[in-house]
Design a protein around this motif. Structure first.
Motif, PDB file in Angstrom:
ATOM      1  N   GLU A 356       0.837  -1.192   0.000  1.00 25.67           N
ATOM      2  CA  GLU A 356       0.000   0.000   0.000  1.00 25.67           C
ATOM      3  C   GLU A 356       0.880   1.253   0.000  1.00 25.67           C
ATOM      4  O   GLU A 356       1.836   1.345   0.771  1.00 25.67           O
ATOM      5  N   PRO A 357       0.596   2.232  -0.854  1.00 28.31           N
ATOM      6  CA  PRO A 357       1.409   3.461  -0.854  1.00 28.31           C
ATOM      7  C   PRO A 357       1.217   4.262   0.422  1.00 28.31           C
ATOM      8  O   PRO A 357       0.134   4.281   1.007  1.00 28.31           O
ATOM      9  N   PHE A 358       2.265   4.930   0.831  1.00 28.67           N
ATOM     10  CA  PHE A 358       2.234   5.755   2.049  1.00 28.67           C
ATOM     11  C   PHE A 358       1.518   7.068   1.748  1.00 28.67           C
ATOM     12  O   PHE A 358       1.849   7.761   0.795  1.00 28.67           O
ATOM     13  N   THR A 359       0.518   7.408   2.569  1.00 27.09           N
ATOM     14  CA  THR A 359      -0.303   8.606   2.331  1.00 27.09           C
ATOM     15  C   THR A 359      -0.095   9.695   3.378  1.00 27.09           C
ATOM     16  O   THR A 359      -0.840  10.666   3.398  1.00 27.09           O
ATOM     17  N   GLY A 360       0.883   9.542   4.251  1.00 23.36           N
ATOM     18  CA  GLY A 360       1.143  10.579   5.244  1.00 23.36           C
ATOM     19  C   GLY A 360       0.792  10.136   6.654  1.00 23.36           C
ATOM     20  O   GLY A 360       0.158   9.093   6.879  1.00 23.36           O
TER      21      GLY A 360
END
Length: 626
Positions: A356-360
């Protein structure tokens, strides 16, 4: 690359597993692998979890105090005494019957567990606890900034063009209008829950089942709180998306400002959504045993349900589902026939791509900030909140660690010297908690009426007769037509019913108006709010003044380094000055020696000229040659 892999595997073994929950976090390794911004988040989360330990212990002591003193609580005994025939007025028109106050005995005894003198002490303690936590975080943040070489880091300047008010006005207007609409939507949801409680209570009163009729309040309260919880969870997701969209439609701005505005909008909406569902309708549906018990039930269900559902469903389940569907999508897009010579083992970058991409860090901070609000804002009615928060955070630390190490793509390293706007939000919640707890104790609790009765109205200085003192009389013949209880088994025997309030009796010239006791208690409530706020604020300022922001060892080390730097620069300047002086001295010496040489050559020339016996022309030619 090998060093990063080894650090990642070390973090997984020593940090990202639930089995190592008792170990301290390797903050320095986290910083080296993920960067300073994520390292500061986990350092803050660790300190917050550590500070929950003493507050949990004190909360348990307060709860145990209520358990120990419940048998000696005189108002609870009077309410539970069957010999006290307090016939109470119907709770609704037409369908509700008269009832005996002793039927609320269980609720009254349970309320004493949370509504006792120790609650006031715990509220003061938690206000000071919040101040000490923020002060300790500033010290830890300064220590980390020093050792991570962040003390001299400057913020990036904004090189974008300055925009006028006319450029910003459309975005501001859209933000204001939509945020106001969302807040009104939240209050509409609260109003809908209130309507549900009223209609459900009336519907259950028609039931012929005695068990159902006797448990109407419990059933209505439990189901209403569950509906509140579902509404909060749904609106939380909606508000997060709305806050992001509102920030994006504003004028362009640097990343730091964008993040701050996004955080402010999201926090405002989620703050209203999370907390307004708790106390707004308490007074309208207060249990006979006390309002504080109702607030405690709502807070416990909402806080625990929110944490369990968000942690287990949103943070664990949804990322795994996204990862599964992404993997299926990638497999479908690949050609069916694979090269037989190609290795079946996936490369590391292939495995990292399906993560999963890191979103902050905003969702992580937001979850903990909302929890911090539950722990501090309503602690007067829920002293076990720090304990539940501690148990949740012990799991939360390892859950976030595992998510960052195994579930998310490794984010880009971002340097940061503090946690940014989150500290201001924490400080604001800490100050607001003093005001809210003061009003919770003064208005919702029976602490002030009990003090007033003991020291102003009691004949012997005890709490005997307190229940009778807080109940007013109502003449049942004054009930409006159509509102009398239907098919009441003992309606003919009731001349006066009682209700909880300070009102003049029916035989008074000013019947049913507020009595002198009401105004005296109201004045005492307001005086308590003012006294409580000023006392706690003074103690908080005192604690802030007593605890320095910079640890003593770090301060001394910084002074030593500054002294060494000053000595070094002074030495450099001294050496430069000596070098300049040497150059000047040498230049003077060369200048003096050069002057003597010129004089010597001039004297020789004159002597040579006198010795010559030639014409003027030969003298000129000789001078020219010289």
């Amino acid at each position: 690359w090998l060093i990063n892999v080894s650090i990642g595997s070390l973090l997984y073994r020593e940090w990202a597993r639930y089995g190592v929950f008792y170990k301290f976090q390797p903050i320095d390794l986290i910083r080296k692998y993920f960067g300073e911004k994520i390292g500061l988040y986990f350092a803050w989360l660790g300190l917050y979890t550590e500070f929950l330990i003493p507050s949990s212990v004190v909360g348990i002591v307060v709860f145990l105090y209520g358990c120990i003193t419940i048998e000696s609580d005189i108002p609870s005994k009077e309410m539970c005494d069957q010999r006290n025939a307090f016939t109470m007025c119907p709770l609704c028109d037409k369908f509700c019957d008269y009832w005996n106050l002793s039927s609320a005995c269980a609720t009254a005894r349970a309320s004493h567990l949370f509504d006792n003198p120790a609650t006031v002490f715990f509220s003061i303690f938690m206000a000071l606890w919040a101040t000490m936590f923020l002060e300790q975080w500033k010290r830890l943040q300064m220590r980390l900034s020093y050792f991570w070489d962040l003390t001299g880091m400057e913020e990036e300047e904004d090189d974008q063009e300055k925009l006028t008010c006319s450029d910003r006005m459309p975005g501001y207007a859209a933000n204001f209008g939509l945020i106001l609409f969302m807040i009104m939507l939240t209050f509409s949801a609260v109003f809908g829950v209130i309507v549900y409680r009223i209609t459900t209570a009336a519907a259950l009163s028609f039931s012929t089942n005695e068990t159902t009729k006797s448990n109407v309040r419990v059933t209505v309260t439990a189901t209403a709180v569950i509906i509140n919880l579902v509404v909060i969870l749904v609106l939380d997701e909606i508000y997060g998306a709305v806050a992001k969209w509102l920030t994006e439609i504003e004028v362009p701005k640097p990343e730091k400002t964008f993040e701050e505005r996004l955080v402010l909008k999201a926090f405002l909406l989620k703050f209203v959504n999370s907390y307004d569902n708790c106390p707004l309708d308490i007074d309208m549906h207060c249990a006979p045993g006390g309002c504080l018990m109702e607030l405690c039930i709502q807070l416990s269900i909402i806080m625990l349900g929110k944490q369990l559902i968000q942690n287990n469903l949103f943070e664990i389940g949804i990322p795994k589902l996204k990862k599964f569907f992404r993997k299926l999508k990638d497999e479908r897009t690949k050609p069916k026939e694979m090269d037989t010579n190609q290795s079946k083992d996936h490369q590391q970058w292939d495995l990292d791509y399906i993560l999963e991409p890191f979103t902050g860090l905003t969702p992580e901070y937001m979850e903990m900030i909302i929890q911090f609000g539950f722990v501090t804002l309503f602690v007067a009615s829920f002293p076990l909140a720090p304990l539940f928060a501690l148990l949740n955070n012990i799991i939360e630390v390892r859950l976030d660690a595992k998510k960052f190490v195994t579930e998310l793509r490794r984010p880009d390293i971002v340097r940061a010297k503090d946690i940014g706007i989150w500290y201001n939000i924490l400080s604001g919640i800490g100050k607001l908690s003093v005001i809210i707890n003061a009003f919770v104790i003064a208005v919702t609790s029976d602490f002030i009426p009990r003090l007033m009765y003991r020291y102003a109205y009691s004949q012997n200085g005890t709490m005997h007769g307190f229940i009778n003192h807080t109940l007013s009389y109502f003449n049942v013949s004054h009930l409006k037509d159509g509102t009398q209880p239907e098919n009441s088994p003992f309606a003919q025997d009731v001349l006066f019913c009682r209700f909880k309030d300070y009102r003049e009796p029916p035989w008074s010239p000013n019947q049913y108006e507020f009595s002198k006791q009401y105004w005296a208690v109201l004045s005492a409530r307001l005086a308590f709010v003012i006294l409580f706020q000023n006392l706690v604020m003074f103690l908080s300022v005192l604690v802030d003044w007593m605890i320095p922001d910079i640890p003593k060892d770090i301060s001394e080390q910084i002074k030593k380094e500054k002294s060494l730097l000053v000595d070094f620069f002074l030495k450099e300047e001294h050496e430069k000055l000596k070098l300049i002086e040497n150059f000047i001295t040498r230049d003077k010496q060369e200048h003096k020696s050069g002057t003597k040489g010129e004089r010597f050559r001039a004297a020789s020339f004159c002597q040579f000229n006198r010795s010559q016996k030639g014409s003027f022309a030969s003298f000129s030619s000789q001078h020219t040659e010289v």
